[in-house]
Motif scaffolding. Sequence first.
Motif, PDB file in Angstrom:
ATOM      1  N   LYS A   1       0.747  -1.290   0.159  1.00 56.65           N
ATOM      2  CA  LYS A   1       0.097  -0.186   0.070  1.00 56.65           C
ATOM      3  C   LYS A   1       0.920   1.212   0.210  1.00 56.65           C
ATOM      4  O   LYS A   1       2.125   1.163   0.036  1.00 56.65           O
ATOM      5  CB  LYS A   1      -1.014  -0.117   1.082  1.00 56.65           C
ATOM      6  CG  LYS A   1      -0.244   0.008   2.546  1.00 56.65           C
ATOM      7  CD  LYS A   1      -1.468  -0.133   3.680  1.00 56.65           C
ATOM      8  CE  LYS A   1      -0.751  -0.226   4.985  1.00 56.65           C
ATOM      9  NZ  LYS A   1      -1.980  -0.363   6.019  1.00 56.65           N
ATOM     10  N   GLN A   2       0.274   2.381  -0.227  1.00 59.87           N
ATOM     11  CA  GLN A   2       0.889   3.698  -0.119  1.00 59.87           C
ATOM     12  C   GLN A   2       1.085   4.070   1.317  1.00 59.87           C
ATOM     13  O   GLN A   2       0.039   4.070   2.114  1.00 59.87           O
ATOM     14  CB  GLN A   2       0.062   4.645  -1.005  1.00 59.87           C
ATOM     15  CG  GLN A   2       0.286   4.403  -2.508  1.00 59.87           C
ATOM     16  CD  GLN A   2      -0.388   5.303  -3.215  1.00 59.87           C
ATOM     17  OE1 GLN A   2      -0.633   6.700  -3.015  1.00 59.87           O
ATOM     18  NE2 GLN A   2      -1.026   4.977  -4.406  1.00 59.87           N
ATOM     19  N   TYR A   3       2.139   4.728   1.854  1.00 60.49           N
ATOM     20  CA  TYR A   3       2.520   5.072   3.015  1.00 60.49           C
ATOM     21  C   TYR A   3       2.735   6.548   2.858  1.00 60.49           C
ATOM     22  O   TYR A   3       3.430   7.142   2.250  1.00 60.49           O
ATOM     23  CB  TYR A   3       3.590   4.493   3.758  1.00 60.49           C
ATOM     24  CG  TYR A   3       3.435   2.966   4.106  1.00 60.49           C
ATOM     25  CD1 TYR A   3       2.668   2.577   5.431  1.00 60.49           C
ATOM     26  CD2 TYR A   3       3.416   2.082   3.287  1.00 60.49           C
ATOM     27  CE1 TYR A   3       2.439   1.646   5.828  1.00 60.49           C
ATOM     28  CE2 TYR A   3       2.982   1.001   3.630  1.00 60.49           C
ATOM     29  CZ  TYR A   3       2.962   0.371   4.991  1.00 60.49           C
ATOM     30  OH  TYR A   3       2.429  -0.873   5.423  1.00 60.49           O
TER      31      TYR A   3
ATOM     32  N   LEU B   1       4.830   4.278  -2.518  1.00 59.14           N
ATOM     33  CA  LEU B   1       4.480   2.882  -2.685  1.00 59.14           C
ATOM     34  C   LEU B   1       5.372   1.936  -2.028  1.00 59.14           C
ATOM     35  O   LEU B   1       6.484   1.938  -2.277  1.00 59.14           O
ATOM     36  CB  LEU B   1       4.240   2.824  -4.098  1.00 59.14           C
ATOM     37  CG  LEU B   1       3.870   1.519  -4.461  1.00 59.14           C
ATOM     38  CD1 LEU B   1       2.298   1.084  -3.951  1.00 59.14           C
ATOM     39  CD2 LEU B   1       3.782   1.096  -6.070  1.00 59.14           C
TER      40      LEU B   1
END
Length: 180
Positions: free
Chosen positions: A54-56, A144
């Motif tokens: 996921k995106q952080y 990402l």
Amino acid sequence: MNTAPPEEPEETDLVDNPDPEPEPTFKPEKPPVDTPNAEYCSPRNVYIPKTKGKQYHKGVGPTNSNYNGTSRTARSTFVSEVTGEVGVSVTAGLSGSVSAMIAEIEAKYEVNLSAKLTAKLGNSISVDTPAKKTTNAKYGVYRLKNTGTSYKIYSNCQTSAKKTITSYTPIKVGWYLWEN
């Protein structure tokens, strides 16, 4: 609107904007024999993306907060207070360049990534804050997460040990908002 601050990945084993590892010294047990039938491979570094995470959000500057103590919804405006650059972070052991790794991830997942992005001073966002709630805003860069395999192929077609590489690569600049 989120209900908690941005989740921050564990990055203790990551290196920001790493250089590739030095070429290991390879000593064959027997001297090489130059024969027309000897197997030859084009030496190269290999990176294979395996898992798209996921995106952080990696914040730049402080978290801004606004409490609405009224009985009505109020408009909150947040302005970024600093400029900051966020780059790639990757675990040690990447064979080859960061740009080659990024190209492989982009090709596999059809995304546009950058080696670094800049979150700039003065960017603003306005949102509604419900009565008796606090709206929080953090400006920064979304990255990402990706896990892949990295190794070298030598001219004798042997390969180095395959290493699992975790990377966080900038994908976009923006705000992360949450309410409590």
